[in-house]
Every structure is written in structure tokens, then in C-alpha cells.
Design an enzyme around this catalytic site. Structure first.
Site, PDB file in Angstrom:
ATOM      1  CD1 TRP A   1      -2.361  -2.126   1.614  1.00 32.53           C
ATOM      2  CD2 TRP A   1      -3.053  -0.973  -0.180  1.00 32.53           C
ATOM      3  NE1 TRP A   1      -3.433  -2.795   1.057  1.00 32.53           N
ATOM      4  CE2 TRP A   1      -3.875  -2.117  -0.031  1.00 32.53           C
ATOM      5  CE3 TRP A   1      -3.303  -0.102  -1.243  1.00 32.53           C
ATOM      6  CZ2 TRP A   1      -4.924  -2.410  -0.919  1.00 32.53           C
ATOM      7  CZ3 TRP A   1      -4.350  -0.391  -2.132  1.00 32.53           C
ATOM      8  CH2 TRP A   1      -5.139  -1.531  -1.959  1.00 32.53           C
TER       9      TRP A   1
ATOM     10  CG  ASP B   1      -3.451   4.195   3.782  1.00 33.02           C
ATOM     11  OD1 ASP B   1      -4.542   4.050   4.375  1.00 33.02           O
ATOM     12  OD2 ASP B   1      -3.154   3.573   2.731  1.00 33.02           O
TER      13      ASP B   1
ATOM     14  CE  LYS C   1      -8.929  -2.721   3.385  1.00 32.87           C
ATOM     15  NZ  LYS C   1      -8.233  -1.805   2.501  1.00 32.87           N
TER      16      LYS C   1
END
Ligand SMILES: *Cc1c(COP(=O)(O)O)cnc(C)c1O
Length: 363
Positions: A102, A172, A196
Site C-alpha cells: 500500500w 494511511d 475495514k
């Protein structure tokens, strides 16, 4: 109905109580004669939903007054582009800490928009750890340092956050927001896709210090500017109203659980059940991340000698036993159990038991 043991990486488990409350309000929202998703986003009813979700997030995360909370669309992936578009002025550099998949995607987008560099990386260690603060080199012209607090695919997580003086830290937190207390004042910006730890997909939460978004470059289109959404209280255009409503319900559920400190302990306790099985398996199971940096949200592991046949068997048998989502990400293979806030203790206890029995049958 029996609930599956849901270890999906995202979209992921949502608390049953939240789903049931949404179900009870689904067709007729608070006696309005219509569903929330049929209502105008300019209605007083939706404004209340929008405001309550913000207020509750501010309360739970103890977000200071000089930070805005935005509900945006386009996922965390759109933030990968919006951050450099808004914050990387001419002559400035985006500094990115590379902890895996990511982080790499965030950097790739920044490079399209402006100048961006790797300020530190654990690539040489196969991303089994996060870089130490002392390994991170921030360029003089840095507009910000970007980190990925939890690498959803690799399974590494920052246990404490580095600081870089006046250079704002951007995180993030898509896969570990609200899983533990964090000091928001140490960050310039925190962002997370909801699917999530916050609720369903469709909304992205951005928490950003006001001064950072005061002057985005003039050429950025309205929808991609933070100041547009900040000025309009996230009602510039039609918001993902049902997703924001669901996030509000999840936040209430978290408050009912005792808040973030209580959730952190809950997450530590439930992942310990699974990590203990890995640690005590005499190498039959091998964690993909170093112990100090391993995640309480995504437990990544292999079966000894990266035995793909046995891993396939593990997945097949686990599915037959009611477990969902234990296959590792297609880019890295192996096995992964995502144990977000909403994954109950019983699911983790059942998985720990299954893992022990699988080892006995196959060691
Ligand atoms: C899932 C995830 C993303 C991507 O989120 P989208 O909402 O699909 O854009 C980005 N970063 C992290 C850490 C993630 O876990």
C-alpha cells in the site's frame, strides 16, 4: 442463521449488532415513511446523521478542534492522488516510507502528480518490519512524510509513530483506524477507507489539520480539493449517505464497547490466541512479519517451507469448517487472517483451535 467466521481483508466483518440495527431502520428511517437512502442529503435528518458521525469520531479519537473531519468518496486510493495534488506545491517533495504494497501504491500516485521520493524502506528485509525512525531521511524540501500505519497485505504495523519536527506526518490508516488510541495532534492528516474497520465501503474518512488545506493550488478541480469539502461540511455534492450512516452506527458500537483503549486490549487478546498457535507450532506455522512489528489487524503466515500444497489444503478445509477469507493476498500468497475490530473473540478462538488440529493432522 449461523454467522460465518469472517476473516475477510476488506470489505470485512461488521458488528452483528450494527447490521441488526440497520436492518430495523432500513425501510422506515425514524418514522419518515422512507429509507434513509431515499432522502435528500439536504434534509435535516441526513444533516444530523452527518454531524453525529463526525462528532462521535472526534470524541472517540480525541480529535483537536483545529482538525477537519471529511467524508469523501473514491476510497483510500483517491487519497493517494489527492494528497500530492493538494499538498505538493511547486518545489516541494513528498517523502514516502516504503513498508510494502500500500505504501508503494501511494508513492506511485504521488510520482504522477509531482516530486516524490522514498525516505526509508524495509524492502531489503522483505517488508517483515517497519523502518526505524532513525532510518528515515527526510529531504529539506519535504511537504510531508507519508506512512502506512498498517500494511494490510504484508501484516506489519507501526507500534509507535516517528516524528519529523515541523514536517507533517500523513498516515494511511485504512486498515487500523480506531483499533487503538492514537495522538491525532502528532499527525497532519489521517485517512482511511471505511470498509475495514469503520463500516461498509463507499466512504473515506479524512482527518486533516486546517492549515494544511487552506491553500490548495488553484488548478485543482473542485471535487479533488480538500477545501471544497471542508467548507461544505462534506455536503458539497451527494455524499454516500447510507455508508456514512453505517459508520455512525459502528462508532456508537465502539463507544458502547468502552472506546479505543478497550478495543485495543480486545484486539491484542484475540490476536494473541492466533499468534500463540503460530509461535508454539515449532515452525509448522511461520509468521510473515517480525514479532515486534506484527499487526493486530492482519495476521499473515505461511506453512513450513512455504508449502503451497498444504496451504491450499488449509484453505479448503478451513472453508468447509465455516471460515472465510484466510487466503493470503494474491500478490504474496500464503495465509492471512484479518482480525479487525468487528471480528469477535469466538472467531479467533475457533481459528486457533482449527490451526492446532490442522497441524496435528499434517505435521
Ligand atoms: C484497502 C486499503 C487501501 C485501498 O482502499 P480503497 O478504499 O480500496 O481505495 C489503501 N491502503 C490500505 C492500507 C488499505 O488497507
Amino acid at each position: 442463521m449461523t454467522r460465518a467466521y469472517n476473516f475477510n481483508a476488506g470489505p470485512a466483518a461488521i458488528p452483528l449488532e450494527v447490521l441488526e440495527q440497520a436492518q430495523a431502520q432500513f425501510v422506515d428511517y425514524e418514522g419518515a415513511g422512507m429509507a434513509l437512502m431515499e432522502m435528500s442529503h439536504r434534509s435535516a435528518t441526513y444533516e444530523k446523521v452527518n454531524q453525529e458521525a463526525q462528532d462521535l469520531l472526534r470524541e472517540l479519537m480525541n480529535i483537536p478542534d483545529n482538525y477537519k473531519i471529511l467524508f469523501l468518496q473514491g476510497g483510500a486510493s483517491t487519497q493517494f492522488a489527492m494528497i500530492p495534488m493538494n499538498l505538493l506545491a511547486e518545489g516541494k517533495v513528498g517523502a514516502y516510507v516504503d513498508t510494502g504494497a500500500w505504501a508503494g501504491k501511494a508513492l506511485k500516485e504521488a510520482k504522477i502528480v509531482g516530486e516524490a521520493v522514498v525516505a526509508g524502506s524495509s524492502k531489503e528485509d522483505q517488508y517483515m518490519r517497519v523502518p526505524q525512525a532513525s532510518e528515515i531521511v527526510v529531504p529539506d524540501q519535504a511537504a510531508y512524510v507519508h506512512i502506512t500505519s498498517n500494511e494490510t497485505i504484508g501484516g506489519v504495523q507501526y507500534k509507535s509513530f516517528p516524528q519529523f519536527g515541523n514536517v507533517p506526518l500523513i498516515a494511511d490508516m485504512s486498515s487500523d483506524i480506531l483499533s487503538r488510541p492514537v495522538d491525532v495532534s502528532k499527525f497532519g492528516m489521517i485517512y482511511a477507507g471505511a470498509q475495514k474497520n469503520l463500516g461498509p465501503s463507499g466512504v473515506t474518512v479524512v482527518i486533516v489539520r486546517e492549515d494544511l488545506i487552506a491553500e490548495s493550488p488553484k488548478h485543482i478541480p473542485a471535487m479533488l480539493r480538500y477545501d471544497t469539502h471542508a467548507k461544505a461540511n462534506s455536503l458539497y455534492n451527494t455524499p454516500p449517505s447510507f455508508s456514512v450512516y453505517m459508520v455512525g452506527l459502528v462508532l456508537k458500537w465502539i463507544k458502547g464497547k468502552g472506546g479505543l483503549a478497550a478495543l485495543e486490549q480486545f484486539n491484542l487478546d484475540k490476536t494473541k490466541l492466533i499468534y500463540d498457535v503460530i509461535d508454539e507450532s515449532n515452525g509448522f506455522y511461520q509468521g510473515c512479519a517480525n514479532k515486534e512489528d506484527r499487526s493486530t489487524m492482519n495476521i499473515t503466515f505461511r506453512i513450513k517451507d512455504q508449502n503451497e500444497e498444504l496451504e491450499k489444503k488449509f484453505i479448503k478445509e478451513s472453508e468447509a469448517a465455516g471460515f472465510v477469507g484466510l487466503k493470503g493476498h494474491r500478490d504474496v500468497g500464503g495465509l492471512r487472517a484479518s482480525t479487525y475490530n468487528a471480528v469477535p473473540m469466538e472467531s479467533c478462538a475457533a481459528l486457533a483451535q482449527f490451526m492446532k488440529e490442522f497441524q496435528q493432522r499434517n505435521a
